[in-house]
Design a protein around this motif. Structure first.
Motif, mmCIF file in Angstrom:
data_model
loop_
_atom_site.group_PDB
_atom_site.id
_atom_site.type_symbol
_atom_site.label_atom_id
_atom_site.label_comp_id
_atom_site.label_asym_id
_atom_site.label_seq_id
_atom_site.Cartn_x
_atom_site.Cartn_y
_atom_site.Cartn_z
ATOM 1 N N ALA A 1 -14.847 0.307 -3.138
ATOM 2 C CA ALA A 1 -16.078 -0.655 -2.948
ATOM 3 C C ALA A 1 -16.837 -0.336 -4.279
ATOM 4 O O ALA A 1 -17.220 -0.594 -4.986
ATOM 5 N N GLY A 2 -16.940 1.101 -4.435
ATOM 6 C CA GLY A 2 -17.914 1.784 -4.971
ATOM 7 C C GLY A 2 -17.007 1.631 -6.221
ATOM 8 O O GLY A 2 -17.875 1.731 -7.293
ATOM 9 N N VAL A 3 -15.967 1.243 -6.878
ATOM 10 C CA VAL A 3 -15.222 2.043 -7.923
ATOM 11 C C VAL A 3 -15.586 0.798 -8.289
ATOM 12 O O VAL A 3 -16.313 0.283 -10.076
ATOM 13 N N LEU A 4 -15.660 -0.766 -8.063
ATOM 14 C CA LEU A 4 -15.645 -1.829 -8.481
ATOM 15 C C LEU A 4 -17.073 -2.378 -8.272
ATOM 16 O O LEU A 4 -17.338 -2.742 -9.929
ATOM 17 N N ALA B 1 -7.400 -3.032 -9.779
ATOM 18 C CA ALA B 1 -7.418 -2.340 -10.891
ATOM 19 C C ALA B 1 -8.551 -0.917 -9.950
ATOM 20 O O ALA B 1 -8.572 0.085 -10.007
ATOM 21 N N ALA B 2 -9.372 -1.376 -9.294
ATOM 22 C CA ALA B 2 -10.932 -0.363 -8.715
ATOM 23 C C ALA B 2 -9.643 0.793 -7.436
ATOM 24 O O ALA B 2 -9.525 1.904 -7.276
ATOM 25 N N VAL C 1 -13.291 12.831 -9.336
ATOM 26 C CA VAL C 1 -15.419 12.201 -9.087
ATOM 27 C C VAL C 1 -15.909 10.757 -8.787
ATOM 28 O O VAL C 1 -15.978 10.014 -9.970
ATOM 29 N N ILE C 2 -16.245 9.730 -7.923
ATOM 30 C CA ILE C 2 -16.138 8.447 -8.526
ATOM 31 C C ILE C 2 -16.224 8.509 -6.777
ATOM 32 O O ILE C 2 -16.325 9.606 -6.236
ATOM 33 N N VAL D 1 -20.281 4.876 4.047
ATOM 34 C CA VAL D 1 -20.441 4.229 3.001
ATOM 35 C C VAL D 1 -20.724 4.404 2.242
ATOM 36 O O VAL D 1 -19.902 6.100 2.216
ATOM 37 N N GLY D 2 -20.691 4.148 1.067
ATOM 38 C CA GLY D 2 -20.982 4.564 -0.349
ATOM 39 C C GLY D 2 -21.273 5.592 -0.619
ATOM 40 O O GLY D 2 -22.389 5.286 -1.019
#
Length: 330
Positions: A162-165, A249-250, A265-266, A283-284
């Motif tokens: 989720a965070g990458v997106l 893609a994420a 680091v993502i 959680v993100g």
């Protein structure tokens, strides 16, 4: 005419196999993830869907294989409806579930997708007990919590995309606003995947310049708000589906971090216990991601405003998980 003989290299192939990436769900996100992973030659790919889809996964896999001579990748791609073909995967990406439609929130998917994830998790536990699992299905934070609970895997090997997106959407909007390359924008968003996600202006820069020096606070908040609603904006435009290019893609970026042990680091949905005083929920948060999955959770010094926003987001995640548990037990 004498034909040249090809030496037997099977023994070497047995020693040096490619990584195996299985993608559960051959819809738009799953198939596009297979596309990105194949194009990057991250490994051999298994694209799986439910038996009711019959030959659809095989058709998409064959289509991708026929693109390989054009695009120059050597990944082997298999489409299937049997988990036997996913056995001993290194990475499993889970996109299974019903997508959002116009007027639906991610939370509206809760009951149906929780049952789907429960079934998928049981299959993964049996077929790929050593895999790193990346969950994409919505509502993300609850679905990855359920995946971890059912598989019983070490929490480092179960995470959510989720965070990458969300960060990619944020970076794209900032680049559009400033008229600069997306490559020069570094950003971070934390918390739940949805309307309570937390922007981190203190961790956002453009070519090393703090974004707060380039964009006024009010305008920056408008961009953050668009990021929060980024998925809904695409749903409203598509009318009959939800986003898939960027989410896929994420997923591919996270899979790459694992199969290549990149130590990226993502931001991902990771199980936080004492970290950020979350108390055992996904959680993100920013992490170091490598071959072991989530190898380290990075704890930041949050401002008072950021702390309050993050705690609000965590509360929303806890409520979502509680609602899911109630639905599954009824």
């Amino acid at each position: 005419m004498k034909l040249l003989s090809i030496p037997n290299i099977q023994s070497e192939q047995d020693k040096m196999r490619r990584a195996k990436i299985s993608i559960i769900g051959a819809g738009n996100v799953g198939a596009t993830c297979a596309h990105w992973c194949a194009a990057a030659e991250l490994g051999d790919i298994v694209l799986l869907d439910i038996p009711q889809t019959e030959d659809m996964p095989a058709g998409k896999a064959l289509d991708l294989m026929q693109a390989s001579p054009i695009m120059g990748f050597d990944s082997n791609i298999v489409g299937t409806t049997s988990y036997d073909d996913t056995a001993d995967s290194d990475v499993v990406v889970v996109t299974a579930g019903i997508p959002r439609k116009p007027g639906m929130s991610r939370d509206d998917l809760l009951g149906t997708n929780a049952k789907i994830i429960t079934s998928v998790a049981g299959q993964i536990k049996e077929s790929s007990p050593n895999a790193v699992v990346i969950v994409v299905s919505n509502p993300l934070d609850a679905m990855v919590q359920q995946m971890w609970k059912v598989t019983g895997f070490d929490s480092a090997r179960v995470c959510g995309q989720a965070g990458v997106l969300d960060t990619a959407r944020y970076r794209a909007f900032l680049a559009m606003e400033l008229g600069v390359s997306v490559e020069d924008i570094s950003a971070l968003l934390m918390g739940g995947h949805g309307d309570t996600m937390v922007p981190m202006p203190s961790c956002t820069s453009v070519g090393g310049i703090p974004v707060t020096q380039l964009i006024e606070e009010k305008r920056l908040e408008e961009i953050v708000d668009r990021t929060r609603k980024g998925g809904a904006e695409i749903v409203s435009l598509l009318k009959t589906g939800s986003a898939y290019y960027a989410p896929a893609a994420a997923c591919a970026q996270m899979a790459e971090a694992v199969v290549k042990d990149k130590k990226r680091v993502i931001p991902v949905a990771a199980l936080c216990d004492s970290e950020y005083s979350v108390g055992g929920y996904y959680v993100g948060v920013p992490v170091v991601m490598g071959s072991g999955g989530v190898e380290k959770i990075i704890e930041l010094q949050l401002t008072e405003k950021e702390t309050a926003a993050f705690q609000h987001s965590v509360s929303a995640v806890k409520d979502l998980v509680a609602a899911m548990d109630q639905l599954l037990s009824s």
